[in-house]
Design an enzyme around this catalytic site. Structure first.
Site, mmCIF file in Angstrom:
data_model
loop_
_atom_site.group_PDB
_atom_site.id
_atom_site.type_symbol
_atom_site.label_atom_id
_atom_site.label_comp_id
_atom_site.label_asym_id
_atom_site.label_seq_id
_atom_site.Cartn_x
_atom_site.Cartn_y
_atom_site.Cartn_z
ATOM 1 C CG HIS A 97 39.562 34.729 41.925
ATOM 2 N ND1 HIS A 97 38.622 33.729 41.899
ATOM 3 C CD2 HIS A 97 39.855 35.001 40.633
ATOM 4 C CE1 HIS A 97 38.361 33.403 40.647
ATOM 5 N NE2 HIS A 97 39.087 34.158 39.860
ATOM 6 C CD GLU A 115 41.514 34.762 37.042
ATOM 7 O OE1 GLU A 115 41.474 33.759 37.785
ATOM 8 O OE2 GLU A 115 40.565 35.133 36.334
ATOM 9 C CG HIS A 172 37.319 38.334 37.163
ATOM 10 N ND1 HIS A 172 37.656 38.332 38.503
ATOM 11 C CD2 HIS A 172 37.340 37.024 36.787
ATOM 12 C CE1 HIS A 172 37.885 37.099 38.909
ATOM 13 N NE2 HIS A 172 37.696 36.272 37.876
ATOM 14 N NE ARG A 192 29.136 30.517 40.427
ATOM 15 C CZ ARG A 192 29.189 29.352 41.057
ATOM 16 N NH1 ARG A 192 28.356 29.087 42.039
ATOM 17 N NH2 ARG A 192 30.070 28.449 40.689
#
Length: 315
Positions: A97, A115, A172, A192
């Site tokens: 991200h 996150e 991740h 992605r």
């Protein structure tokens, strides 16, 4: 407002989803490919709706825009957090991200996405992908181009109760058999990097975002060890997992009756186990596994009764 704001979650099908959100939490969903429960969300791609009290039927975004006092009059254009439960029945794509600055510049003003994950349950020998082995951007780019995924990607064993802090820029992926609660910035921007060359139900591969992934990945990878701190007061064990500029995350293990202060602009709560009730000056409010709620500003003090586990967060 002197009562919890309970929320109706939304459910998202994913190629890697499964049935645990139905079997483990009792959510009334028919699909066998539900990967995400958007439990507390004001993001345009999926908004939670209030299911009780004077604001019943309103979205969190409406409350944020029209009743900011509920959130301690925090500043900001958008409600800052998003809470999910993810059921990784199969491996998720390997992704990364962007941070706030990159997302603002390249994703139409979207927030970046830092996150964190609390592992609710997982199969034996479950693992996640967390980080990479490259030491320079050039090496990272070359290993990606050559498809050296086994050499590049770091795999980490996980067990129930583990907690991972995942800053923007971190490579991740959840792997098969992991069920987590995720607390994140209110963003839906994901790049992605690798998707195992699999295809969807229509025989199509999902889009990859190689250049952007390389742009935003932190090189070399840095581990972010979490050192939980536990405090015990009558009736509750409070575990602090992280205190960050984007969010703070705790776990309440209630065994009996506990009196707690609500001195934050707001608290988000997600019930992972058990049943109980929250008692305020406006009444008693039942909570059970699968419930998600906001404790608004102004409650000041609550009593939580029962035998119940709750993940709690605030910005």
């Amino acid at each position: 407002m002197k009562q919890p704001i309970f929320l109706t979650p939304l459910f998202q099908e994913r190629i890697w989803g499964g049935t645990k959100l139905r079997t483990e939490f009792g959510y009334q969903i028919e699909s066998d490919l539900i990967g995400e429960c958007w439990a507390v969300s004001a993001h345009p791609n999926g908004q939670s709706v209030v299911r009780n009290g004077p604001y019943k039927g309103k979205t969190i975004a409406e409350l944020w825009n029209q009743h900011r006092a509920l959130f301690g009059n925090l500043e900001g254009d958008v409600f800052p957090l998003l809470t999910k439960i993810l059921d990784a029945n199969n491996d998720l794509s390997v992704q990364v991200h962007p941070n706030d600055e990159y997302a603002n510049n390249y994703e139409n003003g979207e927030l970046g996405k830092t996150e964190c994950w609390y592992v609710i349950d997982c199969k034996d020998d479950a693992e996640i992908i967390f980080g990479h082995t490259a030491q320079t951007k050039e090496q990272f780019s070359e290993m990606v181009e050559r498809g050296e995924w086994n050499e590049l990607l770091r795999r980490v064993k996980v067990k129930p109760g583990d907690f991972f802090y995942v800053p923007s820029g971190t490579i991740h992926a959840l792997c098969s058999g992991v069920l987590i609660l995720e607390t994140q910035q209110s963003s839906d921007t994901t790049y992605r990097l690798y998707d195992y060359d699999r295809v969807d139900q229509n025989g199509q591969k999902r889009d990859l975002h190689i250049e952007k992934s390389i742009d935003v990945t932190t090189v070399p990878h840095g581990d972010f060890p979490v050192k939980p701190v536990t405090d015990k007061i009558p009736g509750v064990k409070i575990t602090t997992f992280v205190k960050d500029k984007y969010f703070s995350v705790y776990k309440w293990d209630i065994t009996g009756s506990a009196t707690l202060r609500q001195d934050k602009p707001f608290l988000i709560g997600s019930v992972l186990k058990g049943t109980g009730e929250i008692v305020t000056e406006e009444g008693r409010f039942k909570i059970e596994k699968g419930d998600h709620f906001i404790l608004p500003s102004g409650l000041e003090k609550i009593e939580v009764r029962g035998i119940v586990e709750v993940i709690v967060s605030h910005s």
